[in-house]
Write an enzyme that holds these catalytic residues in place. Structure first.
Site, PDB file in Angstrom:
ATOM      1  N   TRP A  63       0.830  -1.201   0.000  1.00  0.00           N
ATOM      2  CA  TRP A  63       0.000   0.000   0.000  1.00  0.00           C
ATOM      3  C   TRP A  63       0.862   1.247   0.000  1.00  0.00           C
ATOM      4  O   TRP A  63       0.389   2.332  -0.338  1.00  0.00           O
ATOM      5  CB  TRP A  63      -0.960  -0.005   1.186  1.00  0.00           C
ATOM      6  CG  TRP A  63      -0.337   0.310   2.526  1.00  0.00           C
ATOM      7  CD1 TRP A  63       0.786  -0.229   3.077  1.00  0.00           C
ATOM      8  CD2 TRP A  63      -0.825   1.259   3.494  1.00  0.00           C
ATOM      9  NE1 TRP A  63       1.033   0.299   4.321  1.00  0.00           N
ATOM     10  CE2 TRP A  63       0.071   1.215   4.605  1.00  0.00           C
ATOM     11  CE3 TRP A  63      -1.916   2.121   3.540  1.00  0.00           C
ATOM     12  CZ2 TRP A  63      -0.113   2.010   5.736  1.00  0.00           C
ATOM     13  CZ3 TRP A  63      -2.094   2.904   4.672  1.00  0.00           C
ATOM     14  CH2 TRP A  63      -1.201   2.847   5.745  1.00  0.00           C
ATOM     15  N   ASP A  64       2.138   1.092   0.355  1.00  0.00           N
ATOM     16  CA  ASP A  64       3.078   2.209   0.339  1.00  0.00           C
ATOM     17  C   ASP A  64       3.044   2.937  -0.999  1.00  0.00           C
ATOM     18  O   ASP A  64       3.160   4.164  -1.069  1.00  0.00           O
ATOM     19  CB  ASP A  64       4.505   1.712   0.584  1.00  0.00           C
ATOM     20  CG  ASP A  64       4.656   0.927   1.877  1.00  0.00           C
ATOM     21  OD1 ASP A  64       3.822   0.044   2.123  1.00  0.00           O
ATOM     22  OD2 ASP A  64       5.623   1.179   2.613  1.00  0.00           O
TER      23      ASP A  64
ATOM     24  N   GLU B 132      -0.058  -2.671  12.469  1.00  0.00           N
ATOM     25  CA  GLU B 132       0.169  -4.113  12.375  1.00  0.00           C
ATOM     26  C   GLU B 132       0.436  -4.765  13.729  1.00  0.00           C
ATOM     27  O   GLU B 132       0.587  -5.990  13.805  1.00  0.00           O
ATOM     28  CB  GLU B 132       1.331  -4.382  11.415  1.00  0.00           C
ATOM     29  CG  GLU B 132       0.993  -3.975   9.993  1.00  0.00           C
ATOM     30  CD  GLU B 132       2.199  -3.952   9.069  1.00  0.00           C
ATOM     31  OE1 GLU B 132       2.010  -4.169   7.867  1.00  0.00           O
ATOM     32  OE2 GLU B 132       3.327  -3.687   9.563  1.00  0.00           O
TER      33      GLU B 132
ATOM     34  N   LYS C 176       1.267   0.890  16.505  1.00  0.00           N
ATOM     35  CA  LYS C 176       2.538   0.896  15.776  1.00  0.00           C
ATOM     36  C   LYS C 176       2.768   2.186  15.002  1.00  0.00           C
ATOM     37  O   LYS C 176       3.852   2.758  15.021  1.00  0.00           O
ATOM     38  CB  LYS C 176       2.602  -0.289  14.807  1.00  0.00           C
ATOM     39  CG  LYS C 176       3.871  -0.289  13.955  1.00  0.00           C
ATOM     40  CD  LYS C 176       3.848  -1.346  12.868  1.00  0.00           C
ATOM     41  CE  LYS C 176       5.086  -1.233  11.982  1.00  0.00           C
ATOM     42  NZ  LYS C 176       5.072  -2.195  10.862  1.00  0.00           N
ATOM     43  N   GLN C 177       1.733   2.670  14.285  1.00  0.00           N
ATOM     44  CA  GLN C 177       1.949   3.757  13.334  1.00  0.00           C
ATOM     45  C   GLN C 177       0.645   4.481  13.049  1.00  0.00           C
ATOM     46  O   GLN C 177      -0.404   4.154  13.602  1.00  0.00           O
ATOM     47  CB  GLN C 177       2.525   3.202  12.038  1.00  0.00           C
ATOM     48  CG  GLN C 177       1.590   2.253  11.291  1.00  0.00           C
ATOM     49  CD  GLN C 177       2.247   1.661  10.056  1.00  0.00           C
ATOM     50  OE1 GLN C 177       3.056   0.758  10.146  1.00  0.00           O
ATOM     51  NE2 GLN C 177       1.886   2.169   8.893  1.00  0.00           N
TER      52      GLN C 177
END
Length: 740
Positions: A341-342, A472, A543-544
Site C-alpha cells: 500500500w506504500d 500491524e 505501531k503507526q
C-alpha cells in the site's frame, strides 16, 4: 598523435559540461556512513543499484516461488575501484592529502563521484558512476585522472591505473552462461545470458525470466591501463548494458560506445536537468540548507526508481514502486522489492506531482495485474478483485511465509488502490483514463468489499471482520476504522464511475451503495474520538499512523472527532514507528492550524530518520534496525511539506465535484518561502509559492477549452486558461475546478 589530441579535447569538453552544482543539490562528505546500506541508491526505472553495493536489480525481474519471490540479484560488475600505481607499487592512504578524498552525490546532474588527491604522486583521480537516464539500459563507470604540478620525486615516474571490480558473490537467482566473447566495430565485449531459477507462480508465469548482460570489455581480471608520463590527463570508461532482449541491450551498448565520454555524460545530465527545470522541483528560501538538501535528495531517490519519460529505446512495462526502491530488493529488510500500500498511499501523491505520466505508469501496474487480483479473491473465497498485500512480477500474493495473517487480514490495500485512483482522477480530470483504467479496477474492488463484508439486517449494519489495519501490532480485529473508512470511499467512487463509464445495472450499484451506507464507522460518543477497532482500549500502544489518516489523506472526517483522534493517538504511538507516521501528524495538525504541534512532528518525521552523509532515509529512527532508502518515509515527508504546510489537496466533494483544494499555509521553522514548480492539474502547469499566512498559485493551460472556476464559500468565479491567485489565511478556503 591525432588520437591523443582528440582524447585531450574530449576530456576538456567533458569537464566544461560539468557546471558548478548548487549547494542545495550537492551532498559532499569526507567520510562514508558507518553502515554502507546508507550509500545513495541510483536508478533510472529500468536498472538500479546502491553505490558500493554488490547487487544490480532490473525492473520486474524476480526469482522465487510465492512468498519467496524477491528481486533477482545481478552481481554488481559496475562496482569498480581505481588505484594509481607506479614501479614502486600502488598508492595508499598515506599518499592522500588530509581530507583528500571526497564522496559526492550530485543530485542535479544525477551521478555519484569520488574525488581523490594523491599529494606524493601529484595526481587527482575522479571516479563517477551512474545509471544513464536516457540510455536507460546502460550503467556507466568512468575514471578521469589528472596530473597536478609536481611536488615530489615520484610525480614523474611511470604510472598506470589499476581498475578492480567487486561484484560480490555469484547470483543465487540466475543461471548465467557466456553467449559470446568477441568484438565489434565499436569495441570488445562479452555477452551473458541469465535465466531465473524459480518462477513466481506458474499460472501467471509459465517460464523463467531471461536477461542479457553485455560488457564493453572483459572484467574477469583487474585492468591495468598505462598512463604515459607526457599525457596530463587520462580517462577510461566501463559500460554494462542489460535487457530482456539481446538485440535491445546490444543496440544500447553500441549507441553508447559511439559517443565520447563527454557527450555520454552530457546526455545524462541534460535528462536530469530537464526534470528539475521542466518537470518538478521545490525551491526553499531561508536558513534551510539542510532541509533543501533533504527535499532534493528525497525527490531524486524517488525519481530514480521511476521510468525515464524520454529514452533511447522504448521502456518495458513498469512493475511498481517498492518501499526501498528499484536499487534494492534482495533482502527482507528491502521488503524483497515487493509492492505494498506504500505505493498508492505514501508515494503516488508525490509521484503524480512530477507529471501525470509518472502516476499513470504506477497505476498501470495495478491494471495489468487485475486478473491476478481477481484470482486472489476467488481462491480465498470472495468475488471481485482482491489485490495482494505484497505483489511482484505476477501480481499474485507474495507475502513472506513467516506472516500469513498479514496477507489474510490487511485487506485495506484494495480500497487503498481505489482511493488512489480517485485522487489521481481529481488531479488529472482525465475521463478517458478514468473509464479505461480506474473503472475496471474500482468495480472489481467494490465487488470484493461487498463479498467480504458481513451485514446484519437486524442492526442495519455491515462489518469488516478479522482484519488488520495499518497498525500491524493489532491483528485479527473487527471494524478497523481506517479500513472501513477507505472502503466506504472506494465503494462510493466505484458507484460514481459506474454511472459515468458503463451501463452497469442499477441493481449492482445499489448493492455497493447499501454496503457503503451501512458500513460501521466506530465512534466513542462520550470521549468523541474514533476507536481504532472494536474493543480498542484507550492508551493501548499502536505501531503507526492509522486512525489519524481519516483526516489527511482520506478527508473522511475533519470534525472535532478527528481533532481528538490526534490528541489520543499521539501519546500512544510507539517511538520506533516508521517515519511517515510523524509526517501525518504534522500534516493533520497543520490542517487544524496548530502550528507548534505541526512543527514538532514535521521535524520529528525527518531529523531522526535521515542519515547525514547522503540524506538517505531509514524506515526507523537512529538506534533501531530498519530499511534503507525508505521511499515510503520520503513520500510521507514531502506530503507533509506540500499538502500539510502548503495547504493543497486533490479530492472529491459530497456533491461529486473533483477539485483542487487551496487552504491555509505556513512554512516550517526557519523557512521564509517555498515554491513548488511545474506540477500538473488537469492539462494545466502550475507553480505554487507559499509563505507564512499567504500563498500564490499560477496556472497556465493553453489546451483547456473552457478554463477553470473558483469556488469560495457559495461564490463561484469563472477563471481563464491562465491566471494567478493570491490567498491569505484569513480568507475563506478556495477550491478550483476544471470546467467541463
Amino acid at each position: 598523435m591525432l588520437k591523443t589530441i582528440l582524447l585531450i579535447a574530449s576530456i576538456a569538453l567533458f569537464q566544461s559540461c560539468l557546471a558548478e552544482t548548487p549547494e542545495t543539490y550537492l551532498l559532499k562528505t569526507h567520510s562514508l556512513p558507518s553502515d554502507l546500506n546508507f550509500m545513495p541508491t541510483l536508478g533510472n526505472g529500468h536498472l538500479g543499484y546502491t553505490v558500493f553495493g554488490d547487487s544490480i536489480f532490473m525492473n520486474g525481474v524476480y526469482n522465487g516461488a510465492g512468498g519467496n519471490s524477491k528481486r533477482a540479484r545481478i552481481p554488481n560488475w559496475l562496482n569498480v575501484s581505481t588505484e594509481v600505481c607506479d614501479r614502486f607499487g600502488c598508492a595508499s592512504s598515506h599518499d592522500v592529502d588530509v581530507n583528500g578524498t571526497s564522496y559526492e552525490m550530485d543530485l542535479q546532474d544525477g551521478y555519484f563521484r569520488v574525488l581523490t588527491t594523491y599529494r606524493t604522486l601529484g595526481i587527482s583521480v575522479e571516479q563517477r558512476t551512474y545509471p544513464h537516464k536516457f540510455y536507460n539500459r546502460a550503467l556507466v563507470y568512468e575514471v578521469v585522472a589528472k596530473r597536478l604540478p609536481s611536488r615530489t620525486s615520484r610525480a614523474n615516474s611511470p604510472k598506470f591505473l589499476k581498475l578492480t571490480h567487486y561484484p560480490g558473490n555469484s547470483s543465487d537467482a540466475f543461471d548465467f552462461v557466456v553467449v559470446k566473447n568477441g568484438s565489434s566495430s565499436t569495441g570488445d565485449y562479452r555477452t551473458l545470458r541469465g535465466r531465473t531459477k524459480v518462477v513466481e507462480f506458474e499460472k501467471f508465469q509459465p517460464d523463467p525470466q531471461e536477461i542479457f548482460v553485455l560488457f564493453s570489455e572483459s572484467l574477469e581480471e583487474p585492468l591495468q591501463l598505462q598512463w604515459p608520463t607526457w599525457q596530463d590527463q587520462f580517462s577510461h570508461r566501463i559500460i554494462i548494458a542489460i535487457d530482456r532482449e539481446e538485440t535491445v541491450a546490444r543496440k544500447e551498448l553500441e549507441d553508447v560506445l559511439s559517443l565520447s565520454s563527454s557527450n555520454l555524460l552530457q546526455k545524462h545530465t541534460e535528462s536530469w536537468n530537464s526534470f528539475w527545470d521542466n518537470e518538478f522541483s521545490i525551491e526553499i528560501t531561508g536558513d534551510a540548507l539542510e532541509l533543501s538538501q533533504i527535499v532534493n535528495a528525497g525527490i531524486f531517490y524517488l525519481v530514480s526508481s521511476l521510468p525515464s519519460m524520454k529514452t533511447n529505446q522504448k521502456n518495458e512495462p513498469f512493475y511498481g514502486l517498492s518501499p526501498t526502491g528499484l536499487g534494492r530488493g534482495n533482502l527482507e529488510a528491502d521488503y524483497q522489492g515487493h509492492n505494498f500500500w506504500d505505493t498508492e498511499i505514501w508515494m503516488l501523491p508525490i509521484v503524480s506531482l512530477f507529471g501525470l505520466e509518472y502516476g499513470k505508469e504506477v497505476l498501470d501496474y495495478r491494471k495489468r495485474k487485475l486478473d491476478a487480483a481477481k484470482y486472489n479473491a476467488n481462491v480465498t473465497g470472495y468475488k471481485g478483485a482482491r489485490f495482494p498485500w505484497e505483489s511482484a512480477y505476477t501480481g499474485t500474493e507474495v507475502t513472506n511465509p513467516c506472516c500469513p495473517e498479514v496477507s489474510q487480514q490487511e485487506i485495506h490495500i484494495s480500497p487503498d488502490i481505489t482511493f488512489a485512483l480517485q485522487r489521481f482522477y481529481a488531479q488529472s480530470h482525465d475521463d478517458e483514463w478514468a473509464c479505461d483504467t480506474a473503472w475496471p479496477i474500482a468495480a472489481e474492488v467494490a465487488e470484493f468489499l461487498v463479498s467480504r463484508a458481513t451485514c446484519d439486517d437486524s442492526q442495519n449494519a455491515c462489518h469488516l471482520l478479522n482484519v488488520m489495519g495499518p497498525d500491524e501490532d493489532h491483528p485479527n480485529v473487527n471494524d478497523n476504522v481506517y479500513t472501513n473508512a477507505v472502503s466506504k470511499i472506494a465503494l462510493n467512487f466505484a458507484e460514481w464511475l459506474g454511472k459515468n463509464c458503463s451501463n452497469t445495472s442499477t441493481e449492482l450499484i445499489a448493492k455497493w451503495r447499501e454496503v457503503s451506507d451501512r458500513l460501521v464507522i466506530l465512534r466513542d460518543e462520550e470521549l468523541d474520538y474514533h476507536p481504532e477497532y472494536q474493543g480498542y482500549i484507550p492508551n493501548t500502544i499502536v505501531k503507526q499512523a492509522d486512525t489519524i489518516l481519516l483526516g489527511y489523506p482520506l478527508r473522511f472526517d475533519t470534525s472535532t472527532t478527528h481533532s481528538n483522534d490526534l490528541k489520543f493517538y499521539e501519546n500512544v504511538t510507539r517511538e520506533s514507528g516508521p517515519a511517515m507516521t510523524w509526517s501525518m501528524f504534522a500534516a493533520n495538525y497543520m490542517r487544524l492550524f496548530q502550528i507548534k504541534k505541526a512543527n514538532e512532528y514535521f521535524e520529528r518525521g525527518y531529523k531522526s530518520y535521515v542519515r547525514p552523509e547522503f540524506k538517505v532515509w531509514s524506515e526507523t529512527p537512529v538506534g533501531y534496525e530498519g530499511s534503507a532508502n525508505f521511499l515510503t518515509g520520503i513520500g510521507g515527508f514531502l506530503q507533509a511539506l506540500i499538502f500539510g504546510y502548503g495547504g493543497l489537496d486533490f479530492g472529491r466533494t459530497d456533491n461529486d465535484e473533483f477539485l483542487l483544494f487551496f487552504d491555509i499555509t505556513m512554512t516550517p521553522p526557519n523557512v521564509d518561502e517555498i515554491t513548488v514548480k511545474s506540477f500538473p492539474y488537469g492539462m494545466a502547469e502550475c507553480t505554487f509559492t507559499f509563505r507564512n499566512r499567504s500563498s500564490l498559485i499560477v496556472f497556465e493551460d493553453r489546451k483547456a477549452e473552457k478554463g477553470f472556476q473558483m469556488v469560495q464559500g457559495q461564490k463561484r468565479t469563472l477563471l481563464g486558461k491562465a491566471f494567478n491567485l493570491t490567498h491569505r489565511n484569513e480568507d475563506p478556503p478556495i477550491k478550483i475546478s476544471l470546467l467541463r
